[in-house]
Enzyme design. Sequence first.
Site, PDB file in Angstrom:
ATOM      1  N   SER A 148       0.973  -1.380   0.026  1.00  0.00           N
ATOM      2  CA  SER A 148       0.029  -0.040   0.121  1.00  0.00           C
ATOM      3  C   SER A 148       0.933   1.288  -0.071  1.00  0.00           C
ATOM      4  O   SER A 148       2.017   1.154   0.507  1.00  0.00           O
ATOM      5  CB  SER A 148      -0.948   0.180   1.280  1.00  0.00           C
ATOM      6  OG  SER A 148      -1.206   1.344   1.304  1.00  0.00           O
ATOM      7  N   TYR A 162      -2.299  -1.068   9.807  1.00  0.00           N
ATOM      8  CA  TYR A 162      -2.250  -1.230   8.529  1.00  0.00           C
ATOM      9  C   TYR A 162      -0.917  -0.812   7.888  1.00  0.00           C
ATOM     10  O   TYR A 162      -0.214  -1.605   7.120  1.00  0.00           O
ATOM     11  CB  TYR A 162      -3.619  -0.581   7.923  1.00  0.00           C
ATOM     12  CG  TYR A 162      -3.647  -0.844   6.192  1.00  0.00           C
ATOM     13  CD1 TYR A 162      -4.162  -1.837   5.829  1.00  0.00           C
ATOM     14  CD2 TYR A 162      -3.273   0.223   5.467  1.00  0.00           C
ATOM     15  CE1 TYR A 162      -4.329  -2.093   4.530  1.00  0.00           C
ATOM     16  CE2 TYR A 162      -3.447   0.399   3.956  1.00  0.00           C
ATOM     17  CZ  TYR A 162      -3.979  -0.889   3.610  1.00  0.00           C
ATOM     18  OH  TYR A 162      -4.283  -1.039   2.268  1.00  0.00           O
TER      19      TYR A 162
END
Length: 256
Positions: A148, A162
């Site tokens: 990401s 995350y």
Amino acid sequence: MTVSPLLDQFRLDDRVVVITGASSGLGAGFAHALASVGATLVLGARRAGRLEEVAEKLRVAGSTVHTRATDVTEPADCDALATLALAEHGRIDVLVNNAGVGASTPASREATESFRSVVDVNLIGSYSMARACAPHMPRGSSIVNVASVHGLVASRFPQAPYAASKAGVIGLTRDLAQQWSARKGIRVNALCPGYFASEMTAEGEDALRTMVAEHSLLGRFGEQRELDSAVLFLASPASSYVTGTTLVVDGGMTAI
């Protein structure tokens, strides 16, 4: 009309592709994209019913697809998905480690177990799948780890587990590439998406779109096709001299 030899490098005819997190969102999109260039698919996800719906649409379109309910936090499930590919086709040519979870919670209010559960899926799950598939991957194979943009830059929203897990995926990618590229002939690369419409971004999407408009060069969410082409590049022989790298597809978010 004769097809260009250059375009032939993006074909995945007779290639066996394993994709995790394929029951919806980006993973389902990747399945359709890779099937469109000839890939044979072995799909895994926790939601077996949703996964089979994706598979059936692909079969109707003419693709060969196998599925198995898979929780990547369970190493036995990872082994079983790899074993299914081996039993049906004798090898694995591409692994797309796409399974992932995330939530926006301030660190001061987030339980350690919640942090660990995200890392278990995003980072340890990618590691377990890579270990399960690598012994069955011939030279010239490819692993694509979906990381990401938040593995590279700070988010404007609180999502420590995350971000940490995706930064870990990038580090894992580099290390597996140095272990396996020359010795096993397996290329390992990371893909870093910015913001795309998915189940993960559906909650609070208006706020996210406003943030992206203000903090990226293109000022918009990406479209699935714009990420599909990047996955195809890393998965296919077109990227045969690319390993250990991180391909960022973020509309210019990391440039600001």
